[in-house]
Write a protein that holds these residues in place. Structure first.
Motif, short mmCIF file in Angstrom:
data_model
loop_
_atom_site.label_atom_id
_atom_site.label_comp_id
_atom_site.label_asym_id
_atom_site.label_seq_id
_atom_site.Cartn_x
_atom_site.Cartn_y
_atom_site.Cartn_z
N LYS A 133 -6.82 -7.45 12.19
CA LYS A 133 -7.02 -6.86 10.51
C LYS A 133 -7.26 -5.58 10.85
N GLN A 134 -8.25 -5.33 11.71
CA GLN A 134 -8.59 -3.90 11.89
C GLN A 134 -7.57 -2.92 12.22
N LYS A 135 -6.78 -3.40 13.16
CA LYS A 135 -5.57 -2.69 13.33
C LYS A 135 -4.81 -2.45 12.23
N VAL A 136 -4.62 -3.42 11.27
CA VAL A 136 -3.86 -3.12 9.92
C VAL A 136 -4.51 -1.67 9.32
N ALA A 137 -5.81 -2.08 9.31
CA ALA A 137 -6.63 -0.90 8.72
C ALA A 137 -6.43 0.53 9.16
N VAL A 138 -6.34 0.41 10.56
CA VAL A 138 -5.98 1.65 11.23
C VAL A 138 -4.74 2.21 10.74
N VAL A 139 -3.67 1.15 10.82
CA VAL A 139 -2.30 1.72 10.55
C VAL A 139 -2.01 2.09 9.07
N GLN A 140 -2.59 1.42 8.03
CA GLN A 140 -2.56 1.91 6.58
C GLN A 140 -3.24 3.16 6.43
N ALA A 141 -4.42 3.46 7.32
CA ALA A 141 -4.97 4.90 7.07
C ALA A 141 -4.25 5.75 7.44
N LEU A 142 -3.54 5.80 8.61
CA LEU A 142 -2.70 6.76 9.25
C LEU A 142 -1.46 6.87 8.85
N MET A 143 -0.73 6.07 8.24
CA MET A 143 0.53 5.99 8.34
C MET A 143 1.20 7.07 7.12
N SER A 144 0.51 7.67 6.10
CA SER A 144 1.02 8.37 5.17
C SER A 144 0.58 10.02 5.79
N ARG A 145 0.01 9.92 6.99
CA ARG A 145 -0.28 11.20 7.64
C ARG A 145 -1.07 12.37 6.69
N PRO A 146 -2.16 11.60 6.46
CA PRO A 146 -3.01 12.09 5.23
C PRO A 146 -3.83 13.50 5.84
N GLU A 147 -4.11 14.25 4.80
CA GLU A 147 -4.97 15.60 5.27
C GLU A 147 -6.18 15.27 5.58
N LEU A 148 -6.69 14.27 5.02
CA LEU A 148 -8.31 13.92 5.40
C LEU A 148 -8.23 12.41 5.68
N LEU A 149 -8.81 12.07 6.83
CA LEU A 149 -9.30 10.62 7.22
C LEU A 149 -10.62 10.35 6.96
N LEU A 168 0.77 -1.34 -0.09
CA LEU A 168 -0.02 0.05 -0.08
C LEU A 168 0.61 1.23 -0.14
N ASN A 169 2.02 1.31 0.76
CA ASN A 169 2.92 2.27 0.80
C ASN A 169 3.45 2.54 -0.70
N ALA A 170 3.71 1.47 -1.40
CA ALA A 170 4.31 1.58 -2.69
C ALA A 170 3.32 2.16 -3.69
N LEU A 171 1.85 2.09 -3.41
CA LEU A 171 1.05 2.69 -4.21
C LEU A 171 0.95 4.01 -3.95
N ARG A 172 1.50 4.57 -2.88
CA ARG A 172 1.59 5.91 -2.49
C ARG A 172 3.06 6.48 -2.81
N GLY A 173 3.56 5.90 -3.65
CA GLY A 173 5.18 6.27 -4.12
C GLY A 173 6.14 6.19 -3.05
N ASN A 174 5.96 5.19 -2.17
CA ASN A 174 7.01 4.88 -0.93
C ASN A 174 7.41 6.17 -0.15
N LYS A 175 6.26 6.73 0.08
CA LYS A 175 6.77 8.21 0.88
C LYS A 175 6.70 8.09 2.20
N THR A 176 6.05 7.11 2.69
CA THR A 176 5.83 6.57 4.04
C THR A 176 6.89 6.75 4.96
N ASP A 177 7.07 7.26 6.29
CA ASP A 177 8.28 7.27 7.06
C ASP A 177 8.02 5.69 7.81
N TRP A 178 8.78 4.90 7.41
CA TRP A 178 8.68 3.74 8.06
C TRP A 178 8.71 3.65 9.70
N SER A 179 9.51 4.36 9.96
CA SER A 179 9.67 4.58 11.70
C SER A 179 8.34 4.95 12.27
N TYR A 180 7.60 5.65 11.55
CA TYR A 180 6.15 6.19 11.91
C TYR A 180 5.34 4.86 11.87
#
Lengths: 287, 304
Positions: B139-155, B103-115
């Motif tokens: 699975k819900q925890k995975v969903a939470v992490v993937q939603a937050l990991m790119s620090r989006p402007e809108l959730l 999912l990070n690759a679909l975002r262009g690998n811009k995610t800070d992995w330490s976050y």
């Protein structure tokens, strides 16, 4: 697009390994048996005595002792159906398979366009098919020097190109049907049925002249098989690839307009037949 | 449309065959707020969220997400948005880390992995686990992490804490509050009134594809029916309580215990009880369903 290509290739690696090894082992076995088969005296006569309905499916038996005839009869004549199982199965589920599993919903919520997703996955399917056929080709080329199969690597390569084109055509047809029909399962069944049906009709047309007119409108009529060893029909090859491109473009256009389901199979969306009587003037007054 | 709107929806319509899921929905969510989106199953919550991401195409209406038309430029919308689906399906051939990397690759690998690792630690998610072995909560925890990991402007979150245990739910509330503090807008649907009260600054109730109410969560709760149980030191005339506006006597036993239904604020009841020798007083928080029922009853009355 590259991320999607890479991910799809990773998901297909098991199939690539399985089909590649299977095809390679079969090729190696066939090459190792060539000298013994070609050395059997009276083989052509024996095979020529088989009922024409059976021989209609295997090609020109007179050439069975030659590398070209042997390759055609024991390999390329039916490889479209065998490797077609892979092509149809994979491409029918390429996008809609993930939609039915509910995976596509999350994937498409990421910054990837529908075109990039479609192209990445389609290219991965094309590449995976090429890898499997490459394994098949190598299994004939590498051991051929130690046997009587005195064909060059390019002669071996030629029949794999029409096979590749046929697999792309039936693959893109399965992809398109998956976009139109309610489920991957049905798209799989119908494309698989068309492939096998086409193979049978081509064979039967060798003994039934009335079918000749029909088969001209079917893809496998334009499949060269082992005869491509002597030279490719570039017109047929280009035609098959052009049809594949058209099928892929229509699939892409359908995918662009598609509402992505949360999961599960779709419905036929047939117009419902209401059995209720229309409301009378009295009913309307009451309302 | 105001310039600071994170979401602007006008007259949104969507049908599935004969089923009209959205019937002209209007909604505006300001940038930087946490907005709760409430409604019973089938009211149109998920359809609305999926229209915002161009996963489905509306039949009519106008949508702007962070000022962008999702149909015209869905990639730009999704690049700035984190999404948590209501019905989550993950690739069962992957491990948690592999799923997140994809999912990070679909975002262009811009995610800070330490976050990502910090997020996973906070909600106790093991990144090494295979997806196929995960429980619903994991699975819900995975969903939470993937939603937050790119620090989006809108959730955009459809039932964000579904299946999580209470401690992890609290941690997710903290994460969402932190995201808001960093400037993100949070738009979430929920069935849990406590969650809505804890998180949302404003809420909207959707019913049959239209918004029937927009308010602060505390107001919604106060407008709903509550139940109260009062125990008296001695037998009293509990019927006197029912003379207070909005109070209905549900049952009594020996004049010493009364079960009451209170409509609106509790103030009237509390003042009335001051005249009685009360030994115990309990109130029952209304469920979201009861709030819906209260709203539906009032909107039905208005319709009629």
């Amino acid at each position: 697009m590259f991320a999607e290509f890479k991910h799809t290739m990773r998901r297909l690696r098991g199939q690539m390994i399985g089909w590649g090894i299977g095809l390679a082992l079969y090729g190696l076995l066939m090459v190792s048996m060539f000298d013994s088969v070609a050395g059997i005296e009276g083989l052509e006569e024996m095979m020529a005595s088989y009922p024409p309905e059976i021989m209609a499916f295997v090609g020109d038996v007179v050439e069975i002792s030659t590398p070209k005839g042997y390759f055609n009869i024991y390999y390329s004549s039916y490889m479209t159906v065998i490797v077609g199982i892979f092509a149809v199965g994979v491409s029918a589920g390429l996008l809609v398979g993930d939609e039915e599993k509910g995976i596509l919903d999350l994937v498409m919520a990421h910054p990837v366009s529908r075109t990039a997703l479609f192209t990445g996955r389609l290219l991965a399917f094309v590449a995976a098919t090429a890898v499997i056929l490459l394994a098949g080709w190598l299994s004939w080329v590498l051991p051929s020097g130690g046997s009587g199969m005195d064909l060059t690597w390019i002669q071996f390569l030629r029949p794999f190109l029409p096979l590749f084109a046929q697999l792309l055509l039936f693959g893109t047809l399965a992809l398109l049907l998956s976009m139109i029909l309610p489920s991957v399962r049905i798209a799989n069944m119908i494309t698989g049925g068309l492939l096998i049906g086409n193979f049978l009709v081509i064979g039967l047309a060798n003994t039934n002249e009335t079918l000749q007119a029909v088969v001209e409108y079917t893809p496998l009529h334009y499949y060269q098989g082992g005869s491509a060893i002597s030279g490719l029909d570039w017109g047929w090859l280009a035609g098959l690839l052009a049809v594949s491109v058209v099928l892929a473009l229509v699939s892409w256009q359908r995918f662009q307009r598609r509402d992505i389901r949360v999961g599960g199979e779709g419905g036929w969306r047939l117009p419902s037949l209401s059995l209720r009587r229309p409301p009378s003037a009295r009913d309307r007054q009451g309302a | 449309m105001s310039n600071d709107a994170a979401l602007m929806i006008r007259g949104l319509r969507k049908s599935y065959g004969k089923v009209r899921a959205l019937r002209g929905l209007d909604l505006e969510v300001r940038r930087g707020e946490i907005f709760g989106f409430l409604g019973p199953n089938g009211a149109g919550k998920t359809t609305t969220i999926r229209c915002l991401l161009d996963l489905i195409r509306p039949d009519g209406g106008t949508v702007r997400v962070l000022g962008i038309d999702p149909q015209a430029d869905p990639v730009a919308v999704r690049a700035r948005t984190g999404y948590l689906p209501g019905e989550l399906s993950l690739d069962s051939t992957l491990k948690v880390r592999g799923q997140l990397r994809y999912l990070n690759a679909l975002r262009g690998n811009k995610t800070d992995w330490s976050y990502v690792r910090r997020l996973a630690e906070r909600i106790e998610l093991d990144l090494r686990l295979p997806i196929r072995n995960l429980s619903k909560g994991n699975k819900q925890k995975v969903a939470v992490v993937q939603a937050l990991m790119s620090r989006p402007e809108l959730l955009l979150m459809d039932e964000p804490t579904s299946g999580l245990d209470p401690l992890i739910q609290q941690e997710v509330y903290h994460l969402l509050a932190e995201a808001r503090a960093d400037g993100a807008t949070v738009f979430f649907s929920s069935h849990i009134i406590g969650e809505v009260e804890a998180l949302a600054e404003r809420v909207a109730i959707i019913r049959e594809g239209v918004i029937v109410e927009e308010a602060e969560p505390s107001r919604l709760v106060s407008m709903a029916l509550r139940r109260a149980r009062v125990r008296f030191r001695e037998a009293v005339d509990v019927a006197a309580l029912t003379r207070v506006e909005g109070i209905t006597l549900l049952s009594e036993s020996d004049g010493q215990t009364a079960h009451l239904q209170v409509e609106g604020e509790m103030d009237g009841l509390i003042k009335a009880l001051a005249a009685f020798p009360v030994t115990d007083f309990e109130t029952e928080r209304p469920s979201l369903e009861e709030i819906f029922l209260a709203f539906y009853a009032s909107s039905d009355m208005e319709d009629n």
